[in-house]
Scaffold this motif. Structure first.
Motif, mmCIF file in Angstrom:
data_model
loop_
_atom_site.group_PDB
_atom_site.id
_atom_site.type_symbol
_atom_site.label_atom_id
_atom_site.label_comp_id
_atom_site.label_asym_id
_atom_site.label_seq_id
_atom_site.Cartn_x
_atom_site.Cartn_y
_atom_site.Cartn_z
ATOM 1 N N PRO A 184 0.833 -1.217 0.000
ATOM 2 C CA PRO A 184 0.000 0.000 0.000
ATOM 3 C C PRO A 184 0.862 1.258 0.000
ATOM 4 C CG PRO A 184 0.107 -0.916 2.203
ATOM 5 C CD PRO A 184 0.840 -1.878 1.318
ATOM 6 N N GLY A 185 0.247 2.359 -0.334
ATOM 7 C CA GLY A 185 0.936 3.635 -0.222
ATOM 8 C C GLY A 185 1.732 4.036 -1.443
ATOM 9 N N GLY A 186 1.661 3.241 -2.514
ATOM 10 C CA GLY A 186 2.338 3.623 -3.744
ATOM 11 C C GLY A 186 3.847 3.517 -3.692
ATOM 12 N N GLN A 187 4.384 2.654 -2.828
ATOM 13 C CA GLN A 187 5.829 2.513 -2.721
ATOM 14 C C GLN A 187 6.282 1.186 -3.326
ATOM 15 O OE1 GLN A 187 7.777 1.697 1.142
ATOM 16 N NE2 GLN A 187 9.066 3.480 0.732
ATOM 17 N N PHE A 188 7.265 1.261 -4.211
ATOM 18 C CA PHE A 188 7.845 0.044 -4.760
ATOM 19 C C PHE A 188 8.603 -0.703 -3.666
ATOM 20 C CE2 PHE A 188 7.328 2.198 -8.863
ATOM 21 C CZ PHE A 188 6.905 1.138 -9.666
ATOM 22 N N ALA A 189 8.499 -2.033 -3.713
ATOM 23 C CA ALA A 189 9.253 -2.880 -2.781
ATOM 24 C C ALA A 189 9.475 -4.234 -3.434
ATOM 25 C CB ALA A 189 8.507 -3.037 -1.459
ATOM 26 N N SER A 190 10.515 -4.924 -3.002
ATOM 27 C CA SER A 190 10.789 -6.260 -3.521
ATOM 28 C C SER A 190 9.838 -7.262 -2.879
ATOM 29 C CB SER A 190 12.234 -6.659 -3.223
ATOM 30 O OG SER A 190 12.382 -6.963 -1.849
ATOM 31 N N LEU A 191 9.795 -8.465 -3.406
ATOM 32 C CA LEU A 191 8.935 -9.505 -2.843
ATOM 33 C C LEU A 191 9.386 -9.906 -1.441
ATOM 34 C CD1 LEU A 191 8.407 -11.721 -6.017
ATOM 35 C CD2 LEU A 191 6.765 -10.170 -4.950
ATOM 36 N N GLU A 192 10.641 -9.611 -1.098
ATOM 37 C CA GLU A 192 11.125 -9.849 0.272
ATOM 38 C C GLU A 192 10.664 -8.763 1.229
ATOM 39 O OE1 GLU A 192 14.323 -11.475 -2.563
ATOM 40 O OE2 GLU A 192 13.018 -9.710 -2.439
ATOM 41 N N GLY A 193 10.010 -7.699 0.674
ATOM 42 C CA GLY A 193 9.522 -6.611 1.507
ATOM 43 C C GLY A 193 10.504 -5.473 1.690
ATOM 44 N N ILE A 194 11.567 -5.448 0.896
ATOM 45 C CA ILE A 194 12.565 -4.388 1.009
ATOM 46 C C ILE A 194 12.115 -3.190 0.183
ATOM 47 C CG2 ILE A 194 14.968 -3.756 0.551
ATOM 48 C CD1 ILE A 194 15.692 -6.684 1.005
ATOM 49 N N PRO A 195 11.912 -2.020 0.806
ATOM 50 C CA PRO A 195 11.432 -0.841 0.070
ATOM 51 C C PRO A 195 12.483 -0.321 -0.898
ATOM 52 C CG PRO A 195 11.975 -0.265 2.331
ATOM 53 C CD PRO A 195 12.084 -1.751 2.241
ATOM 54 N N ILE A 196 12.013 0.384 -1.911
ATOM 55 C CA ILE A 196 12.874 0.822 -2.997
ATOM 56 C C ILE A 196 13.984 1.750 -2.520
ATOM 57 C CG2 ILE A 196 11.414 2.786 -3.609
ATOM 58 C CD1 ILE A 196 13.389 0.462 -6.011
ATOM 59 N N HIS A 197 13.755 2.547 -1.464
ATOM 60 C CA HIS A 197 14.800 3.468 -1.019
ATOM 61 C C HIS A 197 15.960 2.758 -0.340
ATOM 62 C CE1 HIS A 197 11.943 3.323 2.432
ATOM 63 N NE2 HIS A 197 13.060 3.313 3.147
ATOM 64 N N HIS A 198 15.803 1.445 -0.077
ATOM 65 C CA HIS A 198 16.914 0.649 0.447
ATOM 66 C C HIS A 198 17.623 -0.125 -0.662
ATOM 67 C CE1 HIS A 198 15.116 0.569 4.773
ATOM 68 N NE2 HIS A 198 15.744 1.700 4.494
ATOM 69 N N ILE A 199 17.138 0.011 -1.889
ATOM 70 C CA ILE A 199 17.763 -0.647 -3.045
ATOM 71 C C ILE A 199 18.445 0.447 -3.856
ATOM 72 C CG2 ILE A 199 17.369 -2.035 -5.114
ATOM 73 C CD1 ILE A 199 14.855 -3.146 -3.727
ATOM 74 N N HIS A 200 19.735 0.513 -3.760
ATOM 75 C CA HIS A 200 20.478 1.669 -4.263
ATOM 76 C C HIS A 200 20.781 1.527 -5.757
ATOM 77 C CE1 HIS A 200 20.751 3.004 -0.153
ATOM 78 N NE2 HIS A 200 21.295 1.856 0.194
ATOM 79 N N MET A 201 19.734 1.766 -6.560
ATOM 80 C CA MET A 201 19.885 1.775 -8.015
ATOM 81 C C MET A 201 19.030 2.897 -8.586
ATOM 82 S SD MET A 201 19.845 -2.269 -9.121
ATOM 83 C CE MET A 201 20.256 -1.853 -10.830
ATOM 84 N N LYS A 202 19.498 3.482 -9.678
ATOM 85 C CA LYS A 202 18.745 4.530 -10.343
ATOM 86 C C LYS A 202 17.469 3.961 -10.961
ATOM 87 C CE LYS A 202 22.779 7.336 -11.559
ATOM 88 N NZ LYS A 202 23.561 7.917 -12.689
ATOM 89 N N ILE A 203 16.410 4.778 -10.997
ATOM 90 C CA ILE A 203 15.144 4.361 -11.595
ATOM 91 C C ILE A 203 14.804 5.286 -12.757
ATOM 92 C CG2 ILE A 203 12.679 3.985 -11.238
ATOM 93 C CD1 ILE A 203 13.230 3.472 -8.340
ATOM 94 N N HIS A 204 14.533 4.694 -13.918
ATOM 95 C CA HIS A 204 14.047 5.431 -15.076
ATOM 96 C C HIS A 204 12.570 5.089 -15.262
ATOM 97 C CE1 HIS A 204 18.312 5.706 -17.041
ATOM 98 N NE2 HIS A 204 18.301 6.072 -15.776
ATOM 99 N N ASP A 205 11.760 6.065 -15.630
ATOM 100 C CA ASP A 205 10.325 5.798 -15.806
ATOM 101 C C ASP A 205 9.841 6.332 -17.147
ATOM 102 O OD1 ASP A 205 10.517 8.457 -15.269
ATOM 103 O OD2 ASP A 205 8.972 8.497 -13.721
#
Length: 292
Positions: free
Chosen positions: A87-108
């Motif tokens: 919920p909340g519109g936040q990307f996360a991995s299936l392990e539950g790790i939110p996107i701000h803890h995954i240090h990679m650039k995002i292109h949209d």
């Protein structure tokens, strides 16, 4: 070589080739990986889930490096990072790790409303990209080593070893067409049950949950030849071969019935492969380890 034999070899090889790529252990991440052919995100997620794994994500530097290593031939592939489950519109991995803890650039570049992230490669390195979940891309399934392999060569506790036959078995009560049941058993490291003799038929009969009259088993008639064989390549004469009396009389009327089911009385019957959803029964060699 006869045309019939050539056709059979081609059909059999297509099954073997489709199932040949087993998981490979990667010590740097203390787990197993397997690269799959392109599929939509949901199909990729379902495939990994059936195999007892997760759709891989670059959740840390080690995972990112291994994913880059095993997918050098592909410039774009699905990851397990999504908006679908959180919920909340936040990307996360299936392990539950939110996107701000995954240090990679995002292109949209495909728009801000996409719910899936792919991992892309270019000359500058790897990055994440918002993409359409329904687009087909290669993907990687991953399983961390957990030391839970059981006597059937799998962590799946539903597989039961039967000493009398030397095989492991699992009953699936979900209703699926024969073709889909075949894929599920294969994904679990086994196959639709091949009943070799009357003893095995009796043992299997005890394990089956008879909520329906018929259960899918591993016999199939190959197109063009009319020959019935097991999914393991056995000729019909080499395996359990007790049919409903009416089959011979109507087989020429329904040539599209090229797959097989069995009932509680031990009688086999032919069905269409792509409809008539039923329960199914998987068999697994206890000496075959899916994660080695």
């Amino acid at each position: 070589m006869s045309n019939k034999l050539i056709l059979f070899c081609a059909l059999l090889s297509s099954i073997v080739l489709d199932a040949q790529a087993w998981y490979v252990y990667h010590p740097n991440i203390d787990g197993w990986m397997k690269v799959h052919e392109p599929a939509s995100w949901e199909d990729a997620y379902a495939t990994c889930w059936r195999e007892g794994t997760l759709l891989a994500s670059p959740i840390n530097l080690e995972m990112r490096h291994e994913m880059e290593t095993v997918s050098l031939q592909n410039t774009s592939y699905h990851t397990g990072i999504t908006l679908m489950f959180y919920p909340g519109g936040q990307f996360a991995s299936l392990e539950g790790i939110p996107i701000h803890h995954i240090h990679m650039k995002i292109h949209d570049s495909e728009g801000s409303f996409e719910q899936c992230l792919s991992m892309e490669h270019d000359v500058a390195g790897s990055y994440l990209k918002k993409v359409n979940c329904s687009a087909k891309r290669p993907f990687i399934c991953y399983r961390k080593r957990d030391h839970t392999t059981k006597e059937c060569g799998t962590s799946d506790k539903q597989y039961k070893f039967i000493a009398a036959t030397g095989s492991c078995y699992k009953m699936h009560t979900v209703l699926l067409p024969w073709n889909d049941a075949f894929k599920i058993c294969r994904a679990e490291g086994g196959h639709l049950v091949v009943i070799n003799d009357e003893l095995e038929q009796q043992e299997v009969n005890k394990l089956i949950t008879w909520s329906q009259e018929w259960v899918s088993v591993g016999l199939r008639q190959y197109k063009g030849t009319g020959d019935w064989m097991s999914v393991q390549g056995d000729h019909l004469e080499q395996v359990y071969n007790v049919w409903q009396p009416a089959r011979e009389a109507i087989s020429h009327i329904f040539p599209q019935r090229q797959c097989c089911v069995i009932n509680k009385l031990g009688k086999l019957h032919d069905i269409k492969c792509d409809d008539d959803s039923r329960n199914f029964f998987c068999e697994k060699d206890p000496n075959h380890y899916q994660f080695v």
